[in-house]
Design a protein around this motif. Sequence first.
Motif, PDB file in Angstrom:
ATOM      1  N   UNK A 171       1.233  -1.207   0.283  1.00 38.41           N
ATOM      2  CA  UNK A 171       0.040   0.305   0.062  1.00 38.41           C
ATOM      3  C   UNK A 171       0.976   1.074   0.213  1.00 38.41           C
ATOM      4  N   UNK A 172       2.222   1.192   0.323  1.00 37.30           N
ATOM      5  CA  UNK A 172       3.112   2.567   0.372  1.00 37.30           C
ATOM      6  C   UNK A 172       3.452   2.295  -1.596  1.00 37.30           C
ATOM      7  N   UNK A 173       3.439   2.219  -2.192  1.00 32.10           N
ATOM      8  CA  UNK A 173       3.715   2.178  -3.112  1.00 32.10           C
ATOM      9  C   UNK A 173       4.023   3.567  -4.257  1.00 32.10           C
ATOM     10  N   UNK A 174       5.124   4.032  -4.254  1.00 30.65           N
ATOM     11  CA  UNK A 174       4.882   5.360  -4.364  1.00 30.65           C
ATOM     12  C   UNK A 174       4.867   5.601  -5.967  1.00 30.65           C
ATOM     13  N   UNK A 175       5.533   4.999  -7.030  1.00 29.23           N
ATOM     14  CA  UNK A 175       5.530   4.998  -8.670  1.00 29.23           C
ATOM     15  C   UNK A 175       3.878   5.590  -9.115  1.00 29.23           C
ATOM     16  N   UNK A 176       4.320   6.553 -10.249  1.00 32.43           N
ATOM     17  CA  UNK A 176       3.133   7.568 -10.036  1.00 32.43           C
ATOM     18  C   UNK A 176       2.897   7.125 -11.159  1.00 32.43           C
ATOM     19  N   UNK A 177       1.135   7.144 -11.640  1.00 34.81           N
ATOM     20  CA  UNK A 177       1.012   6.578 -13.260  1.00 34.81           C
ATOM     21  C   UNK A 177       0.231   8.542 -13.354  1.00 34.81           C
ATOM     22  N   UNK A 178       0.263   9.326 -13.499  1.00 34.76           N
ATOM     23  CA  UNK A 178      -0.318  10.853 -14.010  1.00 34.76           C
ATOM     24  C   UNK A 178      -1.245  10.543 -15.852  1.00 34.76           C
ATOM     25  N   UNK A 179      -2.076  11.222 -15.918  1.00 37.23           N
ATOM     26  CA  UNK A 179      -2.694  11.465 -16.857  1.00 37.23           C
ATOM     27  C   UNK A 179      -2.366  12.671 -18.133  1.00 37.23           C
ATOM     28  N   UNK A 180      -1.669  12.218 -19.128  1.00 44.99           N
ATOM     29  CA  UNK A 180      -1.118  13.522 -19.359  1.00 44.99           C
ATOM     30  C   UNK A 180      -2.717  14.659 -19.694  1.00 44.99           C
ATOM     31  N   UNK A 181      -1.671  15.961 -20.079  1.00 42.70           N
ATOM     32  CA  UNK A 181      -3.205  16.711 -20.805  1.00 42.70           C
ATOM     33  C   UNK A 181      -4.399  16.163 -21.078  1.00 42.70           C
TER      34      UNK A 181
END
Length: 443
Positions: A171-181
């Motif tokens: 639950x502490x995973x920090x790798x992020x996947x953020x959507x592009x614009x």
Amino acid sequence: MSSPSKIPFSEPPYLCGLPSPYYNESHRDWQKTCRKFIEDNLLKHALEWETQETVPDHVWEKFAEGNMLIPSIGAPLPVEWLHKVGIRELPGGLKVENFDYFHTLIYADEMARSGLAGPSGSLTTGMAFGVPPLIKFANKQVQERFLPELLTGKKRSCIAITEPEAGSDVANISTTAVKSKDSKHYIINGTKKWITNGIWTDYSTMAVRTGGPGPGGLSMVVVPLKNYPGVNMRRLKVSGQISAGTTFIELDDVKVPVENLIGTEGMGMKYVMTNFNHERLTIAIGATRQARVALSAAFEYVMKREAFGKTLIEQPVVRHRLAKCGALLDSQWAWVEQFVYQMTKLPKSVADIELGGLTALCKAQAGIVLNECAQCAVLLFGGNGYTRTGQGEIAEKIYREVPGIRIPGGSEDVMLDLAVRQLVKNYQTKMKEMERPRGSSKL
């Protein structure tokens, strides 16, 4: 009909001519098929390849061509998909729809007969743990894009969960996947560490953070790795299982289509935990065989090694060590067989709940038993067990692999705690279900 004489503890009881309620003719035929294929194509050179730290590419190709990577997925196999890609039978004529969890048990046990987890792990880990989330949770479009090449071995997979600061604490995973614009891509940033098979992987099944903190912010995404822009990988040198390709992965603005999402955003923690059950049980099976290899090698050695005018087996202290480890080993194997039997009888949804915590406990106990048997072997081999070559080489190598069982797949202390918490949770749930509704006057 009596079975050929075998070194004590070198084989499971059912292969020593002793009766068993578990194995039918199909299982016994499969065991013979597995043994011949794996001996011919892996075990003959497993020790050499582990020493060289890499299994040659042609071994993967041979296993893929022979449909001998498929069994690592575990039962039940994805029959519909296997038929789609032209796989209807496994070696020996075993139809994929008839493959049950005892076939899985036999395959995992035979793959570990070298006593080393690295050579077999270099072939099976990605298929065993990277592919199932696609089968279980991905939509049809994602499956059609990736499964044909992965199931046939044309491309390779891995499971990418662990990070430098998030091992058993998923639950502490920090790798992020953020959507592009334009919302057409995930932009992925972070690091993954101790990823088995990563260095050879085309498509990883990766746990990433698409939302806020905690388990509810996790998702799973198919992330290309090998030769993909923004991905940098290097092999890690670990104590054992070296040929399995443990990898450090850096992800720097890695652009992945949003269509690579597995299932639903925010459901990643559930997918990861469900996947862990198969992983932990197969680790337990392989570790139990490794313990068997270590103990039987020591047994064979002490029957011929002489000291103080007699063979070591004539020394009571030596027999005492062997007896204690033998009791642990055969008890563990009996538990594994019982566990697998329960999985063949329970629906998957029920097994995940009833056996989830016990799977963690079985995996933890397998590591404890392996440690005892490997340590016993090293001590009985004496100086030879402390030497990386020669008579005790296998004992020395197995002993270095013990942490690779007790830590990955959920570290031992976490597994012990998880098992009890899950058992308590199941107990409390069942007690609530038995409670009489408030206000009821019925006895």
